[in-house]
Design a protein around this motif. Structure first.
Motif, PDB file in Angstrom:
ATOM      1  N   ILE A 130       1.216   4.191  -9.549  1.00 17.79           N
ATOM      2  CA  ILE A 130       1.763   3.361 -10.173  1.00 17.79           C
ATOM      3  C   ILE A 130       3.280   3.996  -9.513  1.00 17.79           C
ATOM      4  N   VAL A 131       3.244   4.730 -10.710  1.00 19.48           N
ATOM      5  CA  VAL A 131       4.442   5.600 -11.018  1.00 19.48           C
ATOM      6  C   VAL A 131       5.267   6.205  -9.239  1.00 19.48           C
ATOM      7  N   ILE A 132       3.904   6.960  -8.285  1.00 29.32           N
ATOM      8  CA  ILE A 132       4.326   7.278  -6.784  1.00 29.32           C
ATOM      9  C   ILE A 132       4.722   5.867  -6.557  1.00 29.32           C
ATOM     10  N   LEU A 133       3.901   5.410  -6.108  1.00 26.28           N
ATOM     11  CA  LEU A 133       4.092   4.167  -5.137  1.00 26.28           C
ATOM     12  C   LEU A 133       5.371   3.186  -5.444  1.00 26.28           C
ATOM     13  N   PHE A 134       5.533   2.794  -6.565  1.00 25.90           N
ATOM     14  CA  PHE A 134       6.266   1.901  -7.479  1.00 25.90           C
ATOM     15  C   PHE A 134       8.284   3.207  -6.655  1.00 25.90           C
ATOM     16  N   THR A 135       7.613   3.960  -6.960  1.00 25.54           N
ATOM     17  CA  THR A 135       8.925   4.872  -6.188  1.00 25.54           C
ATOM     18  C   THR A 135       9.346   5.368  -5.114  1.00 25.54           C
ATOM     19  N   PHE A 136       8.323   5.107  -4.727  1.00 30.68           N
ATOM     20  CA  PHE A 136       8.522   5.280  -2.702  1.00 30.68           C
ATOM     21  C   PHE A 136       8.622   4.237  -1.982  1.00 30.68           C
ATOM     22  N   CYS A 137       8.694   3.100  -2.314  1.00 27.56           N
ATOM     23  CA  CYS A 137       8.054   2.152  -1.960  1.00 27.56           C
ATOM     24  C   CYS A 137       9.428   0.987  -2.481  1.00 27.56           C
TER      25      CYS A 137
END
Length: 229
Positions: free
Chosen positions: A106-113
């Motif tokens: 969740i953290v990675i996807l939120f940051t990237f997006c």
């Protein structure tokens, strides 16, 4: 995994982070417009061309969402340990590793997006206003946009990885404050500028920090079964 991620997002009402991201975008945009308007009034040129403008936008966006990522880590993981609510979660018939992986995903996807979408949104609005009020003595060309896309993607991937580094510091004493402060130090390292130069321009540095972040996440996941909660 997707079900776990969806349940975690629903549990923590992460829609508030989306609203926070939108507000952050307009703050960044407002700051850039303020600087540009003041420069125009004073007859000076702070942003000489769109290449410089896009670089500054990307730098601000990455810095903002690395800090956002730290607050997410603090909420989804560190806070759970600090408040001992993680013990209750681990009592459910769910593999511990899968649970932590879901939180980190969740953290990675939120940051990237967030980095990608924010770059596009801020650049679009800023360029429209700039053309209307002639803030930059330059033209945003499709060639420049195509040139910036690989760089933006690479920076977003690197930032998503290095955003995991605060997990290491936060997990040492389950400190939310330490988690967020460590993200500020990371931002100072990679986003500090000296003229036209930034440490982030040395490709080895963001890549190395991203690998460190991924290693931190791996160690956290690998040792989770043995960790005393």
């Amino acid at each position: 995994m997707l079900n776990l991620m969806r349940l975690e997002m629903k549990k923590y009402k992460l829609g508030s982070y989306v609203r926070g991201a939108i507000i952050a975008n307009f703050i960044i945009l407002g700051f850039l417009l303020f600087i540009s308007l003041i420069s125009k009034i004073e007859g000076e040129v702070e942003l000489e061309n769109y290449d410089m403008a896009l670089t500054i936008i990307d730098s601000f966006v990455r810095a903002t969402f690395i800090i956002f990522a730290a607050t997410l880590i603090a909420k989804l993981i560190i806070g759970e340990y600090k408040n001992k609510t993680i013990t209750t979660l681990f009592m459910y018939p769910i593999n511990r590793k899968k649970l932590i992986v879901a939180k980190l995903a969740i953290v990675i996807l939120f940051t990237f997006c967030s980095i990608i979408i924010s770059n596009i949104l801020i650049t679009t609005i800023f360029s429209f206003i700039s053309v209307t009020y002639q803030l930059i003595p330059d033209t945003l060309t499709s060639a420049l946009i195509m040139q910036q896309i690989p760089s933006m993607l690479m920076h977003a991937i690197a930032a998503s990885g290095m955003a995991l580094i605060p997990l290491y510091f936060g997990m040492r004493k389950f400190s939310i404050t330490t988690t967020i402060i460590s993200s500020l130090f990371i931002v100072m390292i990679v986003s500090s500028n000296s003229g036209d130069f930034s440490l982030n321009d040395i490709i080895v540095i963001p890549i190395s920090l991203a690998l460190i972040g991924i290693s931190v996440a791996y160690l956290a996941i690998r040792n989770i079964e043995k960790m005393d909660v």
